[in-house]
Design an enzyme around this catalytic site. Structure first.
Site, PDB file in Angstrom:
ATOM      1  N   ALA A   1       5.333  -5.049  -9.608  1.00 47.80           N
ATOM      2  CA  ALA A   1       6.169  -4.111 -10.354  1.00 47.80           C
ATOM      3  C   ALA A   1       5.590  -3.842 -11.738  1.00 47.80           C
ATOM      4  O   ALA A   1       5.501  -2.684 -12.186  1.00 47.80           O
ATOM      5  CB  ALA A   1       7.590  -4.648 -10.461  1.00 47.80           C
TER       6      ALA A   1
ATOM      7  N   LEU B   1      -3.874   4.025   1.841  1.00 49.22           N
ATOM      8  CA  LEU B   1      -3.729   5.390   2.351  1.00 49.22           C
ATOM      9  C   LEU B   1      -3.475   6.385   1.218  1.00 49.22           C
ATOM     10  O   LEU B   1      -3.601   7.591   1.419  1.00 49.22           O
ATOM     11  CB  LEU B   1      -2.586   5.454   3.372  1.00 49.22           C
ATOM     12  CG  LEU B   1      -2.825   4.697   4.678  1.00 49.22           C
ATOM     13  CD1 LEU B   1      -1.633   4.851   5.605  1.00 49.22           C
ATOM     14  CD2 LEU B   1      -4.098   5.179   5.367  1.00 49.22           C
TER      15      LEU B   1
ATOM     16  N   HIS C   1      -5.138  -2.169   6.081  1.00 45.50           N
ATOM     17  CA  HIS C   1      -5.965  -1.232   5.309  1.00 45.50           C
ATOM     18  C   HIS C   1      -7.097  -0.627   6.145  1.00 45.50           C
ATOM     19  O   HIS C   1      -7.212   0.602   6.277  1.00 45.50           O
ATOM     20  CB  HIS C   1      -6.586  -1.933   4.095  1.00 45.50           C
ATOM     21  CG  HIS C   1      -5.588  -2.459   3.109  1.00 45.50           C
ATOM     22  ND1 HIS C   1      -4.334  -1.931   2.957  1.00 45.50           N
ATOM     23  CD2 HIS C   1      -5.666  -3.471   2.220  1.00 45.50           C
ATOM     24  CE1 HIS C   1      -3.684  -2.590   2.015  1.00 45.50           C
ATOM     25  NE2 HIS C   1      -4.473  -3.539   1.557  1.00 45.50           N
TER      26      HIS C   1
END
Length: 597
Positions: free
Chosen positions: A123, A286, A346
């Site tokens: 975060a 992505l 990934h």
């Protein structure tokens, strides 16, 4: 380029809100706006079309649906589902705007973004900076609020102080950076609570409503928390703080389970409280610029698409390497390993994008359908096609680099791989017999992520004598470097100027830093904007996740059940020797290990 154009489907932040929304469960009707054709390849789900010059087109009529609501009180059937049911009746557009609260008036709607796990590293380092970057570029709606939610006791001021230390003005208009930061931080608030407490999420709901001011409330929850508490947090958010008159969406971070069974159980649990169209499974790779450019490179350049098959391509390599170890994160990593952490998500996602057939359109579902077809066409991974390794301590230049098991959070007898290489195959007409080589590792000699496409040798090459017996020196190679120093380059054979006939291998190079002055946005910026817009193209669908786990679960279980000992390699080296033997078995060599990389 103006801030309006690079924020894609937004006309401007003030015109935000013209998207399909869920109507309050108190209403007997729900509405889905008709599709509108706009000057963009992006699928429009707006009922108001914003033109390049700021003009607004006519509002189209919505579709009325009287069917009972789905699981959550704020969930609507999608446009496609309504179309399948043949719901073609039309009601006046004013009724839609009144019921949905998404009229042309910019004051009608607001977006509340709640970062669950706001005190964590992800975060602080990624999510809040990405939200600020979107705000700085004018890509967020005029009315938005950001809430941090975590177990830590913290005031609004303390949250703002924590967030402010990670914000940077890396964008064009740096002169008003301080002012923008202050404005952004005023929109940030904090609520402390347990992740499994409906009462605490109900308190959050009250605070959100205070800031929403009676507008149509659209709510996005970002779960930046460990996977073992995903379901508790989703349950509480769904039952106690979901929107009653707008949309509610949840972004879920990886890992999505450890294998097929745990992933399926997680999906099933999440779908007790959310519809599939509300779940945004994020894979930040992505969202990287070069990965998104992959389909553009292939489908919009005539020179590449005819060559994108087994007839011309000899091998495809997907390489990920980090030049550092786990460094205190070993306790988490040891439960997953490099295959689950990097390869199953990934690299496999990049492979699916690379190898998919041409989709019907750029619509999210059309693209994801083609990716799923690739994954389902892949041959089960055999244990003999996998090499695993683990880095060990190494001294270089008088500096001692610790081994994996030297990390105090890692068990001394751990067999968890920090390196893996694998050969994968797609059994379809386009890719039959072409090895897709994956390699991922920690504590290697450099940091990079790239796709390397090695083309076949030229048959009957007139200049073979100039290359000697090493035909690989004459092989063309397309390299897409995802990070760092984003670039696309093509290796070609070229004559060295002079009277003799001496050949050289040269690069046709597109180095992004040299070609484009604007800094490339962080992947989280793109993905957060997509989630706010409801664009799912770069997020993982549940059947896509199932197919990915189905491919890797058997070999993962075999590795663990047979207690395969990883090959040890020195910290900072090029990895285990076994990876070279794996590539040699398929008569190729790793492209990143040559003198010219």
């Amino acid at each position: 380029m103006s801030t309006l154009s690079h924020c894609r489907s937004y006309c401007s932040s003030s015109n935000y809100g013209h998207h399909p929304v869920a109507v309050s469960s108190n209403s007997p009707k729900r509405f889905v706006p008709c599709k509108v054709s706009v000057q963009s390849n992006r699928k429009s789900k707006s009922n108001v079309v914003c033109m390049q010059d700021g003009a607004v087109s006519a509002t189209l009529a919505p579709i009325e649906d009287k069917s009972p609501p789905k699981k959550m009180k704020n969930v609507l059937l999608s446009e496609d589902e309504n179309m399948k049911k043949g719901l073609l009746s039309v009601t006046p557009s004013e009724e839609y705007e009144e019921a949905a609260g998404f009229g042309i008036n910019k004051d009608d709607s607001t977006v509340s973004i709640t970062v669950v796990g706001a005190s964590g590293d992800l975060a602080k380092k990624k999510i809040f900076p990405a939200l600020f970057a979107l705000y700085y570029e004018g890509c967020l709606p005029e009315h938005f609020t950001i809430f941090g939610y975590a177990r830590s006791k913290m005031t609004d001021a303390e949250l703002r102080n924590m967030v402010s230390r990670t914000l940077t003005c890396r964008i064009d208009q740096r002169e008003n950076c301080g002012e923008k930061m202050d404005q952004f931080l005023k929109r940030c608030f904090y609520h402390s609570g347990q992740y499994d407490s409906q009462d605490h999420f109900a308190e959050l709901d009250k605070k959100l409503k205070e800031h929403e001011g009676g507008r149509v409330s659209n709510r996005l929850f970002y779960l930046s928390i460990p996977p073992n508490i995903f379901v508790d947090a989703v349950k509480c958010a769904s039952l106690s703080s979901s929107s009653t008159n707008g949309w509610t969406r949840v972004i879920v971070e990886k890992p999505f389970g450890r294998d097929s069974e745990s992933s399926a159980a997680l999906t099933k649990s999440l779908k007790q409280y959310l519809g599939e169209d509300q779940i945004f499974r994020i894979d930040h790779y992505l969202g990287k610029e070069l990965v998104e450019n992959l389909s553009v490179l292939r489908f919009s350049n005539l020179i590449f698409e005819p060559l994108w098959n087994r007839q011309y391509i000899r091998s495809v390599q997907l390489i990920f390497s980090e030049d550092f170890g786990t460094e205190g994160r070993g306790g988490y990593f040891d439960n997953y390993g490099i295959i689950r952490d990097i390869m199953q998500n990934h690299l496999l996602q990049i492979l699916a994008l690379f190898a998919m057939e041409t989709p019907v359109s750029l619509d999210a579902e059309d693209i994801r359908n083609e990716k799923v077809k690739v994954l389902r066409s892949m041959r089960p991974i055999q244990l003999e096609d996998v090499v695993i390794g683990q880095y060990k301590s190494h001294t270089r230049g008088g500096v001692v680099y610790p081994g994996y098991t030297d990390d105090k959070t890692v068990p001394q007898n751990s067999l968890t791989p920090t390196f893996a290489a694998a050969a994968l195959f797609i059994d379809n007409a386009r890719w039959d017999g072409v090895p897709f080589l994956m390699k991922a590792g920690k504590a290697l000699h450099n940091k990079r992520a790239e796709i390397r496409v090695q083309f076949r040798h030229v048959p009957g090459n007139l200049y073979n004598r100039s290359f000697g017996t090493d035909l690989d020196q004459a092989t063309n190679e397309l390299v897409i470097r995802v990070q760092p120093d984003e670039a696309i380059y093509l290796k070609i054979n070229n004559k060295v100027p002079g009277l003799g006939m001496r050949l050289d291998r040269s690069n046709l190079n597109l180095l992004y830093a040299a070609r484009y002055s604007k800094e490339i946005p962080d992947a989280y910026e793109r993905l957060l904007l997509d989630a706010i817009e409801g664009e799912r193209r770069l997020f993982i669908r549940s059947d896509e996740l199932d197919a990915a786990w189905l491919l890797f679960t058997p070999v993962l279980k075999e590795l663990e059940e047979k207690k395969i000992i990883p090959e040890y390699y020195p910290y900072g080296s090029r990895g285990p020797v076994g990876a070279h033997y794996l590539a040699a078995r398929y008569k190729v060599r790793w492209g990143d290990l040559g003198l010219e990389q």
